[in-house]
Design a protein around this motif. Structure first.
Motif, PDB file in Angstrom:
ATOM      1  N   TYR A 169       0.927 -10.104   5.511  1.00  0.00           N
ATOM      2  CA  TYR A 169       1.577  -8.900   5.387  1.00  0.00           C
ATOM      3  C   TYR A 169       0.671  -7.969   6.101  1.00  0.00           C
ATOM      4  O   TYR A 169      -0.496  -7.732   6.034  1.00  0.00           O
ATOM      5  CB  TYR A 169       1.786  -8.368   4.094  1.00  0.00           C
ATOM      6  CG  TYR A 169       2.322  -6.747   3.879  1.00  0.00           C
ATOM      7  CD1 TYR A 169       3.476  -6.313   3.965  1.00  0.00           C
ATOM      8  CD2 TYR A 169       1.059  -5.874   3.798  1.00  0.00           C
ATOM      9  CE1 TYR A 169       3.821  -5.020   4.042  1.00  0.00           C
ATOM     10  CE2 TYR A 169       1.506  -4.708   3.737  1.00  0.00           C
ATOM     11  CZ  TYR A 169       2.739  -4.100   3.825  1.00  0.00           C
ATOM     12  OH  TYR A 169       3.020  -2.798   3.862  1.00  0.00           O
ATOM     13  N   PRO A 298      12.044  -8.273  -3.293  1.00  0.00           N
ATOM     14  CA  PRO A 298      10.537  -8.422  -2.755  1.00  0.00           C
ATOM     15  C   PRO A 298      10.647  -9.798  -1.930  1.00  0.00           C
ATOM     16  O   PRO A 298      11.298 -10.763  -2.242  1.00  0.00           O
ATOM     17  CB  PRO A 298      10.132  -8.761  -4.034  1.00  0.00           C
ATOM     18  CG  PRO A 298      10.512  -8.103  -4.962  1.00  0.00           C
ATOM     19  CD  PRO A 298      11.979  -8.060  -4.762  1.00  0.00           C
ATOM     20  N   ARG A 300       7.875 -10.276   0.643  1.00  0.00           N
ATOM     21  CA  ARG A 300       6.404 -10.487   1.217  1.00  0.00           C
ATOM     22  C   ARG A 300       5.317  -9.811   0.216  1.00  0.00           C
ATOM     23  O   ARG A 300       5.614  -8.651   0.377  1.00  0.00           O
ATOM     24  CB  ARG A 300       6.433  -9.825   2.722  1.00  0.00           C
ATOM     25  CG  ARG A 300       4.849 -10.119   3.368  1.00  0.00           C
ATOM     26  CD  ARG A 300       4.526 -11.680   3.547  1.00  0.00           C
ATOM     27  NE  ARG A 300       5.686 -12.462   4.299  1.00  0.00           N
ATOM     28  CZ  ARG A 300       5.669 -13.645   4.780  1.00  0.00           C
ATOM     29  NH1 ARG A 300       4.434 -14.300   4.464  1.00  0.00           N
ATOM     30  NH2 ARG A 300       6.547 -14.003   5.347  1.00  0.00           N
ATOM     31  N   PHE A 301       4.806 -10.622  -0.655  1.00  0.00           N
ATOM     32  CA  PHE A 301       3.779 -10.197  -1.580  1.00  0.00           C
ATOM     33  C   PHE A 301       2.489  -9.596  -0.976  1.00  0.00           C
ATOM     34  O   PHE A 301       2.134  -9.982   0.346  1.00  0.00           O
ATOM     35  CB  PHE A 301       3.248 -11.495  -2.260  1.00  0.00           C
ATOM     36  CG  PHE A 301       2.383 -11.086  -3.303  1.00  0.00           C
ATOM     37  CD1 PHE A 301       2.795 -10.264  -4.268  1.00  0.00           C
ATOM     38  CD2 PHE A 301       0.946 -11.323  -3.305  1.00  0.00           C
ATOM     39  CE1 PHE A 301       1.842  -9.596  -5.316  1.00  0.00           C
ATOM     40  CE2 PHE A 301       0.046 -10.770  -4.342  1.00  0.00           C
ATOM     41  CZ  PHE A 301       0.393 -10.361  -5.548  1.00  0.00           C
ATOM     42  N   SER A 315       4.898  -5.740  -3.191  1.00  0.00           N
ATOM     43  CA  SER A 315       5.661  -6.576  -2.347  1.00  0.00           C
ATOM     44  C   SER A 315       6.541  -5.604  -1.157  1.00  0.00           C
ATOM     45  O   SER A 315       6.607  -4.440  -1.513  1.00  0.00           O
ATOM     46  CB  SER A 315       6.587  -7.557  -2.836  1.00  0.00           C
ATOM     47  OG  SER A 315       5.986  -8.337  -3.826  1.00  0.00           O
TER      48      SER A 315
END
Length: 603
Positions: A169, A298, A300-301, A315
């Motif tokens: 991310y 959510p 993408r953590f 997220s």
């Protein structure tokens, strides 16, 4: 609060439907929520003044209170939720297109002229901030009006990368500008037209738009920058272009409240009778239900944030953030920051409540203000841990009775919680997971040799200014964010405070070690400044400890963010820089610490 008229009691009373989560709580819950939010905002706006602010409170999905409701602010990156909705609207057939769009299509299919690293990014990567491109806020904020031809030339260049696409991310405006191009390629229409005709108008968001010149002049809020001497500079708004998809929308509190209400409806829990609205190809189905649900999920953590009173799992969805903690459960939110504006929208699906905050000055801390207000609202509504220790939302009979009898029902808030909230970061995004590891464990990160040389050149520039060198190093946003003359004046004050003005000082030292042999240099026989130490050798360091004695170096917290310390005769100077995706300096902070005066240059 320097805002306009609030909603009247009659307007507020008629604004909340009778079948939502507050239906059984009575009027007292709404009254408590309004009072809690107003009290929080009054204090917050006094602590963080702006020439003009606006706010709104949403309960059961409808606007019930607010001020300055007829004024249009630049909502900046809150626009990304509309961009993401347009992409998914195309994907699920809610927006007509002349070709099918798959989220795993590579950008190469829509931007064939792009360089190889950009071509490899998928639509899903760009939507979820997983393209591997570095954070680029100051640089991208100034590019809205870029032409299509200029954009095509820009993306032919090969950018710096934080990680391989799809493996992490990192917030990227360039990624969302690419999505704007994708929308245009698959629909054959301008991005701004697609959003306006397929999302804004059907929802009745008549006060929103991308072209400030098309909005009623009396409604447009001017944006300001605070200068080094405390004055205000009126900033000229940008016009639509290739980067409008990252943050080009202007809007009002009621329009954003309606947008939040639509998003809450789309993500409402399924009842025993089944989903009231479902997307798909069937007759009578709502084609927007699935797209608007998906952008809030959510995807993408980001990481765990423990800075604001307790652990929060953060997220990114598609154009929206999701934060979940053990007390309140999930909030969905997004900030907007543009030159002259700061904004934030935050909603709590469990109680169908939301807070919206706008301010018209650069770096207005709308996120911090709205977060506190939203938590005050949810607390007033009775959201607390249930007996099993899980998040819940219930207004107790005793609490309701207290409201009706006039007895105090203010929730207890510990001094520790208030202190943690006050110290919470004002930025929208938690630091990527790699950066805390640099601080705590001394993890070395790969940094391009060209980037290392930029840091060395910046340090030389700070000690011996040269406009031609600044032109070569700086991204175009630098002089727009802080005019060159103002930047020079503050830098001169920093050097005077540290005693470096006219003095011979050492090179940059990570973490500020001041032991003997830590890199203090002297001018050579020709009188030139001492050379900046070679940063090609990266070293390990502990959190707050800096470099080992005798190993001066620039510390790279990421492949595009660096910091170092210089010891002057009178005080210490700290420097932090951030590079844009193409290796130019987009942000520069220089501060004097430890002297009688502590001037600072930001951006």
């Amino acid at each position: 609060m320097n805002a306009g008229e609030g909603l009247t009691a009659a307007e507020a009373a008629g604004a909340v439907p009778g079948d939502g989560p507050l239906a059984g709580a009575g009027a007292g819950a709404e009254a408590r929520a309004r009072a809690a939010v107003r009290a929080h905002l009054a204090e917050a706006f006094a602590a963080h003044p702006a020439p003009e602010v606006a706010w709104g409170l949403v309960l059961d999905g409808r606007l019930v209170d607010g001020e300055n409701l007829d004024r249009a602010f630049r909502i900046a990156s809150m626009t990304k939720s509309f961009t993401a909705a347009a992409v998914l609207g195309i994907r699920y057939g809610a927006i007509p297109a002349h070709r099918r769009l798959d989220l795993d299509d590579p950008i190469a299919e829509f931007v064939p002229e792009a360089s190889a690293p950009i071509r490899a990014i998928t639509v899903r990567d760009a939507l979820t901030m997983a393209g591997g491109l570095p954070t680029d806020d100051p640089w991208a904020d100034r590019l809205e009006a870029m032409t299509a031809a200029e954009f095509s030339e820009l993306v032919t260049r090969s950018p710096l990368r934080r990680f391989a696409a799809g493996t992490g991310y990192e917030y990227s405006n360039l990624g969302y500008a690419l999505l704007g191009r994708v929308i245009e390629e698959v629909t054959g229409r301008p991005y701004t037209e697609v959003v306006a005709e397929e999302i804004l108008r059907p929802l009745g968001l008549e006060s929103s738009g991308f072209d400030v010149a098309a909005l009623p002049p009396a409604a447009v809020v001017p944006g300001f920058r605070r200068t080094a001497d405390g004055g205000l500079e009126d900033l000229v708004p940008t016009r639509p272009g290739a980067f409008s998809a990252i943050g080009g929308l202007w809007s009002t509190v009621p329009d954003i409240a309606a947008w939040i209400g639509r998003l809450l409806d789309a993500s409402a829990p399924v009842t025993a009778a089944g989903p009231a609205k479902e997307s798909g190809d069937g007759a009578g189905a709502d084609p927007w239900a699935r797209p608007l649900r998906d952008i809030q999920q959510p995807q993408r953590f980001i990481g765990i944030d423990a800075s604001a009173g307790g652990p929060s799992a953060n997220s990114y969805g598609c154009g929206l953030h999701s934060s979940t903690d053990p007390v309140f459960g999930e909030f969905v939110h997004h900030s907007g920051g543009y030159p002259g504006f700061g904004s934030h929208m935050r909603w709590h699906p469990a109680t169908r409540s939301a807070v919206i905050v706008f301010g018209d000055i650069t770096y207005f801390p709308a996120r911090t203000i709205a977060t506190g207000a939203a938590e005050a609202c949810v607390t007033a509504l009775g959201c607390d841990r249930d007996p099993a220790g899980q998040p819940g939302a219930a207004v107790s009979a005793a609490t309701e009775a207290g409201a009706e009898t006039g007895e105090s029902t203010e929730p207890a808030v510990t001094a520790e919680a208030e202190e943690q909230r006050a110290a919470a970061p004002t930025g929208e995004r938690p630091a990527p997971s790699s950066e805390p590891l640099v601080d705590r464990l001394g993890v070395e990160l790969p940094v391009a040799a060209e980037s290392r040389r930029v840091a060395e050149r910046v340090e030389r520039l700070l000690r011996a200014w040269d406009d031609a060198e600044a032109d070569a190093l700086f991204s175009p946003n630098m002089d727009l964010d802080v005019p060159r003359a103002e930047r020079r004046a503050v830098l001169d004050a920093v050097l005077a405070a540290t005693g470096e003005a006219g003095a011979e000082v050492g090179g940059p030292e990570a973490g500020g070690s001041d032991s003997a042999g830590s890199g203090s240099g002297t001018a050579d026989a020709a009188g030139d400044p001492p050379a900046v130490p070679d940063t090609a050798t990266q070293h390990r360091h502990g959190a707050g400890e800096g470099a080992s004695a005798g190993v001066p170096d620039v510390v790279w917290r990421s492949p595009t963010r660096a910091r170092w310390t210089v010891h002057g005769p009178d005080a210490t100077r700290t420097v932090a820089l951030e590079l844009n995706p193409f290796g130019q300096v987009q942000k520069l902070t220089v501060e004097a610490q430890g002297g009688a005066a502590q001037p600072a240059l930001h951006r």
